[in-house]
Design a protein around this motif. Sequence first.
Motif, PDB file in Angstrom:
ATOM      1  N   SER A  50      51.407  32.663  87.098  1.00  0.00           N
ATOM      2  CA  SER A  50      50.744  34.032  86.742  1.00  0.00           C
ATOM      3  C   SER A  50      49.597  34.128  86.140  1.00  0.00           C
ATOM      4  O   SER A  50      48.979  33.407  85.351  1.00  0.00           O
ATOM      5  CB  SER A  50      51.863  34.923  86.208  1.00  0.00           C
ATOM      6  N   GLY A  51      48.837  35.224  86.283  1.00  0.00           N
ATOM      7  CA  GLY A  51      47.436  35.206  85.643  1.00  0.00           C
ATOM      8  C   GLY A  51      46.879  36.532  85.475  1.00  0.00           C
ATOM      9  O   GLY A  51      47.534  37.757  86.163  1.00  0.00           O
ATOM     10  N   GLY A  52      45.676  36.956  84.936  1.00  0.00           N
ATOM     11  CA  GLY A  52      45.207  38.038  85.083  1.00  0.00           C
ATOM     12  C   GLY A  52      43.546  38.040  85.105  1.00  0.00           C
ATOM     13  O   GLY A  52      43.134  37.029  84.839  1.00  0.00           O
ATOM     14  N   TYR A  53      43.109  39.060  85.503  1.00  0.00           N
ATOM     15  CA  TYR A  53      41.689  39.297  86.008  1.00  0.00           C
ATOM     16  C   TYR A  53      41.090  40.565  85.714  1.00  0.00           C
ATOM     17  O   TYR A  53      41.831  41.732  85.601  1.00  0.00           O
ATOM     18  CB  TYR A  53      41.195  38.502  87.318  1.00  0.00           C
ATOM     19  N   PHE A  54      39.895  40.699  85.578  1.00  0.00           N
ATOM     20  CA  PHE A  54      38.937  42.251  85.461  1.00  0.00           C
ATOM     21  C   PHE A  54      38.346  42.047  86.711  1.00  0.00           C
ATOM     22  O   PHE A  54      37.721  41.386  87.406  1.00  0.00           O
ATOM     23  CB  PHE A  54      37.954  42.078  84.221  1.00  0.00           C
ATOM     24  N   GLU A  62      47.168  42.107  86.306  1.00  0.00           N
ATOM     25  CA  GLU A  62      47.877  40.798  86.222  1.00  0.00           C
ATOM     26  C   GLU A  62      48.828  40.734  87.402  1.00  0.00           C
ATOM     27  O   GLU A  62      49.230  41.730  88.087  1.00  0.00           O
ATOM     28  CB  GLU A  62      48.927  40.993  85.085  1.00  0.00           C
ATOM     29  N   GLU A  63      49.055  39.517  87.937  1.00  0.00           N
ATOM     30  CA  GLU A  63      49.653  39.156  89.289  1.00  0.00           C
ATOM     31  C   GLU A  63      50.267  37.810  89.228  1.00  0.00           C
ATOM     32  O   GLU A  63      49.872  37.004  88.267  1.00  0.00           O
ATOM     33  CB  GLU A  63      48.994  39.418  90.468  1.00  0.00           C
ATOM     34  N   ASN A  64      51.457  37.782  89.941  1.00  0.00           N
ATOM     35  CA  ASN A  64      51.835  36.260  90.477  1.00  0.00           C
ATOM     36  C   ASN A  64      50.857  35.414  91.161  1.00  0.00           C
ATOM     37  O   ASN A  64      50.135  36.399  92.205  1.00  0.00           O
ATOM     38  CB  ASN A  64      53.088  36.378  90.964  1.00  0.00           C
ATOM     39  N   ALA A  65      50.660  34.407  91.152  1.00  0.00           N
ATOM     40  CA  ALA A  65      49.669  33.619  92.113  1.00  0.00           C
ATOM     41  C   ALA A  65      50.391  32.138  92.326  1.00  0.00           C
ATOM     42  O   ALA A  65      51.163  31.842  91.985  1.00  0.00           O
ATOM     43  CB  ALA A  65      48.404  33.589  91.321  1.00  0.00           C
TER      44      ALA A  65
END
Length: 110
Positions: A50-54, A62-65
């Motif tokens: 999972s991670g996050g980005y702008f 944020e989302e699963n990846a």
Amino acid sequence: MSIQANQTTIYIGLNDGVTGVQRFDSTKYISTLKYICRSYKIGFSFQEMSGGYFHEDGRYTEENALMLRLINVPEQTIIEIAKDICMFFNQDSVMVTTSPTSVVYISDKT
């Protein structure tokens, strides 16, 4: 003896590119990813994460990846795989990183 190779990692968000939410269970995305890799007849490994980005407009997501790892796959094939992933996963883009690596195969028979 090590072999010099390229290691490519493709980072794939699972949120839908239009709705911004994950539409399917992660197992469905994993199954699709395996199908794509098998269709190209390449070896692969992947990891759930999972991670996050702008976003460019400043919004944070944020989302699963999934992280797909490929060793010594030609650049043109990487591009084709990334485009297929974008289409099947309904993504605007995926992030691709490539770096040199050394590969050593070790066996208990040597």
